[in-house]
Scaffold this motif. Structure first.
Motif, PDB file in Angstrom:
ATOM      1  N   VAL A  16      58.265  -2.503  69.213  1.00  0.00           N
ATOM      2  CA  VAL A  16      58.491  -2.958  68.317  1.00  0.00           C
ATOM      3  C   VAL A  16      58.579  -4.113  68.693  1.00  0.00           C
ATOM      4  O   VAL A  16      59.057  -4.837  69.831  1.00  0.00           O
ATOM      5  N   GLY A  17      59.520  -5.685  67.800  1.00  0.00           N
ATOM      6  CA  GLY A  17      59.710  -6.382  67.558  1.00  0.00           C
ATOM      7  C   GLY A  17      60.542  -7.306  67.315  1.00  0.00           C
ATOM      8  O   GLY A  17      60.635  -6.196  65.682  1.00  0.00           O
ATOM      9  N   TYR A  18      61.603  -7.883  67.451  1.00  0.00           N
ATOM     10  CA  TYR A  18      62.537  -8.858  66.400  1.00  0.00           C
ATOM     11  C   TYR A  18      61.971 -10.635  66.139  1.00  0.00           C
ATOM     12  O   TYR A  18      61.385 -10.692  67.019  1.00  0.00           O
ATOM     13  N   GLY A  19      61.306 -11.070  64.937  1.00  0.00           N
ATOM     14  CA  GLY A  19      60.167 -11.947  65.256  1.00  0.00           C
ATOM     15  C   GLY A  19      60.943 -12.294  64.098  1.00  0.00           C
ATOM     16  O   GLY A  19      61.971 -12.935  63.006  1.00  0.00           O
ATOM     17  N   LEU A  20      60.691 -14.147  63.904  1.00  0.00           N
ATOM     18  CA  LEU A  20      60.616 -14.772  62.814  1.00  0.00           C
ATOM     19  C   LEU A  20      59.154 -15.076  61.464  1.00  0.00           C
ATOM     20  O   LEU A  20      58.474 -15.538  62.634  1.00  0.00           O
ATOM     21  N   VAL A  21      59.178 -15.685  60.659  1.00  0.00           N
ATOM     22  CA  VAL A  21      57.997 -15.747  59.549  1.00  0.00           C
ATOM     23  C   VAL A  21      58.524 -17.428  59.247  1.00  0.00           C
ATOM     24  O   VAL A  21      59.368 -16.892  58.139  1.00  0.00           O
ATOM     25  N   ALA A  22      57.809 -18.047  59.320  1.00  0.00           N
ATOM     26  CA  ALA A  22      58.304 -19.286  58.639  1.00  0.00           C
ATOM     27  C   ALA A  22      56.894 -19.719  58.097  1.00  0.00           C
ATOM     28  O   ALA A  22      56.089 -18.780  57.290  1.00  0.00           O
ATOM     29  N   GLY A  23      57.308 -20.539  57.536  1.00  0.00           N
ATOM     30  CA  GLY A  23      55.901 -21.149  55.858  1.00  0.00           C
ATOM     31  C   GLY A  23      56.162 -20.589  54.894  1.00  0.00           C
ATOM     32  O   GLY A  23      54.908 -20.876  53.546  1.00  0.00           O
ATOM     33  N   LEU A  24      57.554 -19.990  54.610  1.00  0.00           N
ATOM     34  CA  LEU A  24      58.112 -19.961  53.075  1.00  0.00           C
ATOM     35  C   LEU A  24      58.197 -20.446  51.994  1.00  0.00           C
ATOM     36  O   LEU A  24      58.218 -21.448  52.257  1.00  0.00           O
ATOM     37  N   ASP A  25      57.298 -20.444  51.213  1.00  0.00           N
ATOM     38  CA  ASP A  25      57.896 -21.220  49.960  1.00  0.00           C
ATOM     39  C   ASP A  25      59.284 -21.051  49.034  1.00  0.00           C
ATOM     40  O   ASP A  25      59.532 -20.671  48.399  1.00  0.00           O
ATOM     41  N   GLY A  26      60.309 -21.423  50.328  1.00  0.00           N
ATOM     42  CA  GLY A  26      61.800 -20.878  49.534  1.00  0.00           C
ATOM     43  C   GLY A  26      61.849 -19.752  49.030  1.00  0.00           C
ATOM     44  O   GLY A  26      62.887 -19.349  48.101  1.00  0.00           O
ATOM     45  N   THR A  27      61.081 -18.888  50.061  1.00  0.00           N
ATOM     46  CA  THR A  27      61.262 -17.752  49.133  1.00  0.00           C
ATOM     47  C   THR A  27      62.002 -17.114  50.598  1.00  0.00           C
ATOM     48  O   THR A  27      61.748 -15.827  50.989  1.00  0.00           O
ATOM     49  N   GLY A  28      62.442 -17.226  51.961  1.00  0.00           N
ATOM     50  CA  GLY A  28      62.718 -16.855  53.089  1.00  0.00           C
ATOM     51  C   GLY A  28      64.581 -16.447  52.352  1.00  0.00           C
ATOM     52  O   GLY A  28      64.679 -16.160  51.032  1.00  0.00           O
ATOM     53  N   ASP A  29      65.162 -16.155  54.329  1.00  0.00           N
ATOM     54  CA  ASP A  29      66.653 -15.385  53.647  1.00  0.00           C
ATOM     55  C   ASP A  29      67.357 -16.847  53.402  1.00  0.00           C
ATOM     56  O   ASP A  29      66.670 -17.778  53.604  1.00  0.00           O
ATOM     57  N   ARG A  30      68.029 -16.460  52.438  1.00  0.00           N
ATOM     58  CA  ARG A  30      68.409 -17.323  51.422  1.00  0.00           C
ATOM     59  C   ARG A  30      70.221 -17.505  51.752  1.00  0.00           C
ATOM     60  O   ARG A  30      70.123 -19.261  51.474  1.00  0.00           O
ATOM     61  N   ALA A  31      70.681 -17.284  52.872  1.00  0.00           N
ATOM     62  CA  ALA A  31      72.430 -17.982  53.283  1.00  0.00           C
ATOM     63  C   ALA A  31      72.364 -18.743  54.714  1.00  0.00           C
ATOM     64  O   ALA A  31      71.017 -19.485  55.271  1.00  0.00           O
ATOM     65  N   MET A  32      73.362 -19.437  53.934  1.00  0.00           N
ATOM     66  CA  MET A  32      73.012 -21.575  54.702  1.00  0.00           C
ATOM     67  C   MET A  32      73.583 -20.894  56.295  1.00  0.00           C
ATOM     68  O   MET A  32      73.819 -19.954  56.368  1.00  0.00           O
ATOM     69  N   GLY A  33      74.125 -20.960  57.107  1.00  0.00           N
ATOM     70  CA  GLY A  33      74.589 -21.719  58.864  1.00  0.00           C
ATOM     71  C   GLY A  33      75.513 -20.644  58.171  1.00  0.00           C
ATOM     72  O   GLY A  33      76.824 -21.338  57.749  1.00  0.00           O
ATOM     73  N   GLY A  34      75.970 -19.355  58.508  1.00  0.00           N
ATOM     74  CA  GLY A  34      77.981 -18.628  59.155  1.00  0.00           C
ATOM     75  C   GLY A  34      77.789 -17.734  58.094  1.00  0.00           C
ATOM     76  O   GLY A  34      78.728 -17.278  57.626  1.00  0.00           O
ATOM     77  N   GLY A  35      76.430 -18.557  56.875  1.00  0.00           N
ATOM     78  CA  GLY A  35      76.536 -17.340  55.682  1.00  0.00           C
ATOM     79  C   GLY A  35      76.142 -15.123  56.416  1.00  0.00           C
ATOM     80  O   GLY A  35      76.137 -15.531  57.672  1.00  0.00           O
ATOM     81  N   GLN A  36      75.650 -14.684  55.389  1.00  0.00           N
ATOM     82  CA  GLN A  36      75.369 -13.174  55.724  1.00  0.00           C
ATOM     83  C   GLN A  36      74.248 -13.096  56.954  1.00  0.00           C
ATOM     84  O   GLN A  36      74.024 -12.084  57.292  1.00  0.00           O
ATOM     85  N   ASN A  37      73.109 -14.458  56.791  1.00  0.00           N
ATOM     86  CA  ASN A  37      72.293 -13.799  57.810  1.00  0.00           C
ATOM     87  C   ASN A  37      72.153 -15.231  58.755  1.00  0.00           C
ATOM     88  O   ASN A  37      71.461 -15.729  58.806  1.00  0.00           O
ATOM     89  N   GLY A  38      73.417 -15.295  59.323  1.00  0.00           N
ATOM     90  CA  GLY A  38      73.810 -15.873  60.509  1.00  0.00           C
ATOM     91  C   GLY A  38      72.938 -15.553  61.482  1.00  0.00           C
ATOM     92  O   GLY A  38      71.943 -16.819  62.326  1.00  0.00           O
ATOM     93  N   GLN A  39      72.202 -14.094  61.114  1.00  0.00           N
ATOM     94  CA  GLN A  39      71.426 -14.012  62.102  1.00  0.00           C
ATOM     95  C   GLN A  39      69.936 -14.623  62.215  1.00  0.00           C
ATOM     96  O   GLN A  39      68.991 -14.773  63.569  1.00  0.00           O
ATOM     97  N   THR A  40      69.679 -15.193  60.938  1.00  0.00           N
ATOM     98  CA  THR A  40      68.443 -15.659  61.114  1.00  0.00           C
ATOM     99  C   THR A  40      68.353 -17.069  61.640  1.00  0.00           C
ATOM    100  O   THR A  40      67.553 -18.012  62.386  1.00  0.00           O
TER     101      THR A  40
END
Length: 284
Positions: A16-40
């Protein structure tokens, strides 16, 4: 025999691992820095810092990046450089992983453990027959999980059982006393009575009487090539993601009419779905 027993008689190693999927066409995690997706956002900041690029978190948007959980099952006998398939699943609010690429992600057997493998590559999603905007259920498009064929690679030595201790027991993929008995009968008919013994519905103990000059591993390999005829169970599998139906064995379907989207399927009963409906009877 090989269709019914586990290939190496050893439990696969789960990674198991934790990673990032990049190159999405605007369909990634929606929040900006400090929001609910701060971990991203924090993960992106840490990733860029490895390349000596410093960006304030509050200036980052994560619309093209999604945080994902990466999982895989690997044979313990796979060596360094060996490849395997991995699965990725979104853990943020990204609506789709389509078109994304997984950044190199370390894979561990337990939290805090040393990395045993890495995963990276373009994610692959099944198109199916989904319709955009369809309600959740059959026919709905699910794009928050995907797979990467051959995306994992073993980086070092895996913890593995000694093969010298394996091979004395055949373990069935699907425990079944009838199948186990049939396999033991076939083995005894070729290698002599008493070679195979059914311990339980999921295990067959072996006592190999090796001919002169025939190594144990060679004997095991020849044993796995023995043909075994077993009646396939009647089974119907329905993919809950895209509604795909797969039937195997002697499946019997009674009279029925099934309608899905613009497709109508009539089974038995002499009903022709293409025939025009009969006019209603007039009162006599």
């Amino acid at each position: 025999v090989r269709d019914y027993v586990i290939g190496d008689a050893a439990a696969p190693l789960r990674l198991v691992g934790y990673g990032l999927v990049a190159g999405l066409d605007g369909t990634g995690d929606r929040a900006m820095g400090g929001g609910q997706n701060g971990q991203t956002v924090s993960s992106i900041v840490n990733l860029l810092r490895r390349f000596d690029v410093v960006v304030p978190p509050q200036l980052l948007r994560s619309r093209n990046v999604a945080a994902v959980l990466v999982t895989a099952e690997v044979s313990p006998y796979l060596r360094a450089g060996g490849r395997f398939d991995v699965q990725v699943a979104s853990i943020g609010d990204a609506p789709s992983l389509r078109g994304g690429v997984l950044f190199m992600t370390p894979l561990v057997a337990e939290a805090g453990g040393a990395p045993l493998a890495t995963a990276q590559g373009g994610v692959v999603l099944s198109d199916g027959a989904a319709r955009p905007g369809a309600a959740r259920g059959y026919g709905a498009r699910v794009e928050t999980s995907a797979r990467i064929p051959g995306g994992g690679m073993v980086e070092g030595e895996l913890p593995r059982p000694a093969f010298a201790d394996a091979g004395t027991t055949l373990l069935l993929r699907d425990p079944d006393i009838a199948v186990a008995t049939r396999i033991a009968t076939v083995i005894d008919s070729v290698y002599g009575a008493g070679t195979a013994r059914v311990d339980d519905p999921g295990a067959i103990a072996l006592t190999l009487k090796e001919p002169a000059g025939l190594a144990r591993n060679t004997a095991l390999a020849k044993l796995r090539e023995l043909p075994v005829r077993v009646a396939r169970a009647a089974r119907v599998v329905i993919d809950a993601r895209d509604g795909t139906v797969v039937a195997g064995g002697d499946v019997s379907v009674g009279e029925a009419i099934v309608t899905h989207g613009g497709l109508t399927l009539a089974i038995g009963g002499g009903v022709d779905p293409a025939a025009p409906a009969a006019p209603p009877a007039t009162p006599g």
